[in-house]
Design a protein around this motif. Structure first.
Motif, PDB file in Angstrom:
ATOM      1  N   UNK A   1       1.099  -1.316  -0.021  1.00 12.07           N
ATOM      2  CA  UNK A   1       0.137   0.053  -0.093  1.00 12.07           C
ATOM      3  C   UNK A   1       0.776   1.420  -0.188  1.00 12.07           C
ATOM      4  N   UNK A   2       1.565   1.476  -1.079  1.00 11.06           N
ATOM      5  CA  UNK A   2       2.672   2.482  -1.383  1.00 11.06           C
ATOM      6  C   UNK A   2       2.191   3.914  -1.638  1.00 11.06           C
ATOM      7  N   UNK A   3       3.066   4.789  -1.556  1.00  8.46           N
ATOM      8  CA  UNK A   3       2.826   6.252  -1.808  1.00  8.46           C
ATOM      9  C   UNK A   3       3.008   6.163  -3.256  1.00  8.46           C
ATOM     10  N   UNK A   4       4.002   5.517  -4.212  1.00  6.52           N
ATOM     11  CA  UNK A   4       3.962   5.616  -5.527  1.00  6.52           C
ATOM     12  C   UNK A   4       2.784   4.909  -6.289  1.00  6.52           C
ATOM     13  N   UNK A   5       2.310   4.104  -5.391  1.00  7.18           N
ATOM     14  CA  UNK A   5       0.940   3.549  -6.358  1.00  7.18           C
ATOM     15  C   UNK A   5      -0.066   4.486  -5.992  1.00  7.18           C
ATOM     16  N   UNK A   6      -0.170   4.984  -4.983  1.00  8.23           N
ATOM     17  CA  UNK A   6      -1.181   5.804  -4.647  1.00  8.23           C
ATOM     18  C   UNK A   6      -1.183   7.215  -5.686  1.00  8.23           C
ATOM     19  N   UNK A   7       0.071   7.953  -5.768  1.00 12.22           N
ATOM     20  CA  UNK A   7       0.314   9.103  -6.717  1.00 12.22           C
ATOM     21  C   UNK A   7       0.474   8.649  -8.291  1.00 12.22           C
TER      22      UNK A   7
ATOM     23  N   UNK B   1      -2.722   2.396 -14.371  1.00  6.42           N
ATOM     24  CA  UNK B   1      -3.496   1.222 -14.411  1.00  6.42           C
ATOM     25  C   UNK B   1      -4.884   1.765 -14.870  1.00  6.42           C
ATOM     26  N   UNK B   2      -5.691   2.235 -14.250  1.00  4.98           N
ATOM     27  CA  UNK B   2      -7.107   2.929 -14.453  1.00  4.98           C
ATOM     28  C   UNK B   2      -7.124   3.554 -15.873  1.00  4.98           C
ATOM     29  N   UNK B   3      -6.074   4.194 -16.328  1.00 10.26           N
ATOM     30  CA  UNK B   3      -5.816   4.859 -17.862  1.00 10.26           C
ATOM     31  C   UNK B   3      -5.936   3.670 -18.767  1.00 10.26           C
TER      32      UNK B   3
END
Length: 332
Positions: free
Chosen positions: A12-18, A24-26
């Motif tokens: 649950x990382x910052x890079x995933x969040x930012x 991915x959703x794009x």
């Protein structure tokens, strides 16, 4: 059939969040379906905040979820190998943060596991996806600077407080600027020069248990000498990458960054001109290549083997700094 790819976030990382969740959703047909955190409360809060349906505390449970087709691994570095190999065994495609592992044996084991399983493996070396570096690669290939002779990378920054943690204080987790930043320099130079580093010399700076700055020189197999300056503790240096050749120079500024910015200038006997660029989101570009690879339509922008080679050079830099001697880059 419409292409679909369900992502499980291992960390649950910052890079995933930012950056990564949005990238991915794009992608058409992509969905972020689950997240793994060792802290159940943190994982649940992260999932709720990011609109992710499921959170897990066990990687086995995440990998057993049939909705997960691929994993993005962004845990601390010492966990990458076991998690990537487990994902391959579960027949999940793998996008792993750099460095691919803490040592070459583990990095090779990841590559072998994914090959055996027939799944796509990519290393998240984002910088080769930048419009600036892609333009520089093409200009070098076109002979615009003649024979490449030297390179300089400026990648000294101030590590934000919320990212410092293990990167500055936990050597056992793979902290330090070399495994965090120098690996990116190496991959970017390999990409632009289409050459392999073969030897390193280096000195490091440390105000704590891990190195927070390094100056290194790499010799590449095409004869290029590359000077690297990486740091976690510099506020105002800016970033850049230069390639100097027998007939010209490429000057990249604001180029070693996650953001789609930067400028490239070509200097030669005719003067200096700015190279036109079409900036794009680096991670969206990378995820598009990953999706094509999953569909059998190409390769990831940075493969597992790219991750191995960047790690090998970074480890040579660390060894050269430790011994004060020239150190060969050993990939095997």
């Amino acid at each position: 059939m419409t292409h679909k790819l369900g992502w499980g976030l291992v960390g649950a990382s910052t890079i995933a969040q930012e950056w990564m969740i949005g990238a991915m959703r794009a992608q058409p047909g992509n969905e972020v379906v689950a997240v793994l955190s060792s802290d159940a409360r943190r994982g649940a809060a992260y999932a709720a905040g990011q609109g992710i349906a499921k959170s897990f505390t066990s990687i086995g449970d995440l990998l057993a979820d049939p909705a997960v087709d691929a994993v993005y691994i962004s845990t601390t570095n010492e966990l990458h190998a076991a998690q990537a190999i487990a994902a391959a065994a579960a027949r999940k495609h793998v996008l792993c943060e750099k460095p691919l592992a803490m040592n070459l044996a583990d990095a090779h084991a990841i590559v072998a596991a994914c090959q055996r399983a027939g799944v796509v493996l990519a290393t998240n070396h984002h910088l080769r996806n930048a419009a600036s570096h892609q333009a520089m690669r093409q200009l070098v290939r076109d002979g615009s600077i003649g024979k490449p002779l030297f390179a300089r990378v400026f990648h000294a920054v101030r590590l934000p407080a919320h990212l410092q943690g293990w990167r500055l204080h936990r050597p056992e987790a793979g902290g330090g600027v070399v495994l965090d930043i120098t690996v990116h320099d190496v991959d970017t130079l390999r990409f632009i020069l289409d050459a392999e580093p073969i030897e390193a010399v280096a000195m490091t700076h440390a105000d704590g248990p891990v190195e927070d700055g390094v100056m290194a020189v790499l010799r590449f197999d095409n004869g290029v000498l590359a000077q690297l300056h990486d740091a976690f503790n510099v506020d105002h240096a800016g970033t850049g990458l230069e390639i100097h050749g027998s007939a010209g120079s490429l000057i990249g500024r604001d180029a070693m960054t996650q953001h789609p910015v930067g400028e490239v200038r070509l200097r030669n006997a005719d003067g200096e001109r700015v190279i036109p660029l079409q900036p794009h989101n680096l991670y969206v570009h990378s995820l598009a290549a990953f999706n094509r690879a999953v569909q059998g339509l190409g390769t990831p922008s940075a493969s597992g083997e790219d991750g191995v080679r960047a790690l090998a050079a970074a480890l040579a830099v660390l060894e050269a700094a430790r011994t004060g001697q020239r150190t060969p880059v050993r990939v095997g």
